[in-house]
Design an enzyme around this catalytic site. Structure first.
Site, PDB file in Angstrom:
ATOM      1  N   VAL A   1       0.860  -1.188   0.000  1.00  0.00           N
ATOM      2  CA  VAL A   1       0.000   0.000   0.000  1.00  0.00           C
ATOM      3  C   VAL A   1       0.896   1.238   0.000  1.00  0.00           C
ATOM      4  O   VAL A   1       1.660   1.451   0.949  1.00  0.00           O
ATOM      5  CB  VAL A   1      -0.923   0.030   1.237  1.00  0.00           C
ATOM      6  CG1 VAL A   1      -1.828   1.265   1.205  1.00  0.00           C
ATOM      7  CG2 VAL A   1      -1.766  -1.235   1.335  1.00  0.00           C
TER       8      VAL A   1
ATOM      9  N   LYS B   1      -5.848  -2.639  -2.038  1.00  0.00           N
ATOM     10  CA  LYS B   1      -5.135  -1.867  -1.015  1.00  0.00           C
ATOM     11  C   LYS B   1      -6.073  -1.532   0.151  1.00  0.00           C
ATOM     12  O   LYS B   1      -5.693  -1.622   1.319  1.00  0.00           O
ATOM     13  CB  LYS B   1      -4.573  -0.579  -1.620  1.00  0.00           C
ATOM     14  CG  LYS B   1      -3.461  -0.852  -2.634  1.00  0.00           C
ATOM     15  CD  LYS B   1      -3.030   0.417  -3.343  1.00  0.00           C
ATOM     16  CE  LYS B   1      -1.995   0.084  -4.417  1.00  0.00           C
ATOM     17  NZ  LYS B   1      -1.656   1.237  -5.260  1.00  0.00           N
TER      18      LYS B   1
END
Ligand SMILES: NC(=O)c1ccc[n+]([C@@H]2O[C@H](COP(=O)([O-])OP(=O)(O)OC[C@H]3O[C@@H](n4cnc5c(N)ncnc54)[C@H](OP(=O)(O)O)[C@@H]3O)[C@@H](O)[C@H]2O)c1
Ligand SMILES: *[C@@H]1O[C@H](CO)[C@@H](O)[C@H](O)[C@H]1NC(C)=O
Length: 376
Positions: free
Chosen positions: A166, A239
């Site tokens: 992420v 994510k």
């Protein structure tokens, strides 16, 4: 000297950059009493492994040759015979990694690093964790499979790191982890987690048509080869799922409401990339343009974000205040705003480049250094 044995799966943009970072950081790591020992490297077809996994490693010369061959587009097997090494084909490679994990997991320890973009590494990673090894990922797919798989992978929190999944090198996972660990309750996370969509939305805000901006983003190399891979929002959803699970929610990818920026009838099965860019995309210009102007009348801007709040995760376009961190965003940076008891009025904000081989590989390397205390 602490020695960390490593197997690197995936030797693309990120995997190769990681090998280069490892070689270039030798002196730095040695000052810190640390030696990263790469015992094996895999691509999608084969695996190169040192004969003596307990004592030996792929030396810097071999690692550099791997990077050169892979940049040329060859397979690892094209390296030919290398002293004290063996090459295995794909079927054997997975078994090899599992064997190595079994042997080293019980003795020196091992880190399996996933720099692939594949969902096929999941079984191998679970076995590595079961064998007492550590896992570091840049690859989101293993973490965004079923909740059962996620729980197996993260059963030993100290043995898994995935900062780069992420926001690449940005400390987003680390920040959320610390907020959660301190008992501070997270109220909301809002993130602009796609450099491509961040760029596209900040450009359409200036009045340019969506189709023109997307074509430009593709020309600049900001998008996937087929920009619909970015515009679909799936990558952002993965994510968002990683963040939501980190906060403790037991949800799956299916539970996330995802707004795609193109309709079903412009999907890859129906239109080629070229047709989409020249004929499909311009049909969307008016709608997006209208929404941008409507947002502006409310002193807002339109951003493509993940929104994590009250056990719900949504990914798509949202109106956000012009004055917020995400509202002020220009270009391809990622931004995450974390709202919690401690950060209620002004959120904890993390911003910066959220992609790129160098930054992503640097994040992976930092994860490796971060787990050094588990090694002798
Ligand atoms: N690049 C970024 O900015 C960025 C940022 C954050 C996260 N990531 C993530 O990092 C990962 C790697 O990205 P990338 O850009 O380096 O991808 P990439 O260039 O496509 O490289 C993928 C590599 O994985 C190998 N591979 C594929 N399936 C495999 C399997 N089953 N077992 C072993 N190796 C396999 C490929 O082998 P071949 O060489 O044989 O094709 C290739 O070497 C992806 O998951 C991506 O989402 C990337
Ligand atoms: C990352 O690496 C890939 C493969 O080498 C390359 O095509 C791409 O341009 C690189 N991306 C960046 C942002 O440097």
């Amino acid at each position: 000297m602490k020695r960390i044995p490593i197997v690197v799966a995936g030797c693309g943009g990120v995997g190769r950059q990681l090998l280069e970072h490892i070689v270039n950081c030798r002196a730095l790591h040695s000052k810190q009493g640390l030696a990263l020992r790469v015992v094996g490297v895999c691509d999608s077809q084969s695996m190169l492994v040192t004969n003596d996994i307990f004592a030996d490693e792929l030396n810097d010369d071999v690692l550099t040759r791997i990077c050169v061959e892979k940049t040329r587009g060859s397979s690892l097997s094209a390296l030919g015979d290398i002293d004290d090494c063996q090459v295995f084909d794909y079927k054997e490679a997975t078994m090899q990694v599992i064997d190595i994990a079994g042997l080293l997991g019980r003795s020196t320890g091992l880190v399996v690093v996933d720099c692939t973009a594949s969902s096929e590494t999941l079984e191998l990673l679970k076995q590595a964790i079961d064998s007492g090894c550590c896992v570091v990922l840049a690859n989101k797919k293993p973490l965004t499979s079923t909740i059962e798989d996620y729980e197996k992978l993260t059963a030993h929190v100290r043995r898994i790191r995935y900062e780069s999944t992420v926001g690449a090198g940005l400390p987003i996972i680390a920040s959320v982890t610390r907020v959660v660990a301190s008992g501070d309750s997270i109220l909301r996370i809002v993130g602009s987690l796609s450099g491509t969509l961040g760029y596209v939305m900040s450009e359409v805000e200036t009045g340019r048509p969506l189709s023109e901006v997307v074509r430009e983003a593709k020309r600049l190399g900001y998008t996937e080869p087929d920009p619909r891979d970015d515009l679909s929002g799936t990558d952002v959803a993965r994510k968002a799922l990683i963040l939501a699970r980190l906060v403790g929610w037991k949800i799956n990818l299916d539970d996330i409401k995802v707004e795609s920026l193109y309709p079903e009838d412009m999907a890859p099965g129906t239109l080629s990339t070229e047709e989409f860019l020249s004929n499909g995309l311009p049909l969307l210009d008016n709608d997006i343009g209208g929404r941008v102007r409507a947002a502006s009348l409310n002193d807002n801007v339109l951003r493509y974000v993940c929104f994590i709040e009250n056990s719900r995760v949504e990914v798509g376009l949202r109106e956000l205040p012009k004055s917020s961190s995400i509202g002020r965003l220009r270009g391809s940076d990622n931004v995450v705003e974390i709202y919690s008891r401690c950060y209620r009025e002004t959120p904890l904000v993390i911003q910066g480049a959220g992609a790129g081989n160098d930054t992503t590989a640097a994040g992976v390397l930092a994860d490796l250094v971060d787990i050094q205390d588990l090694f002798k």
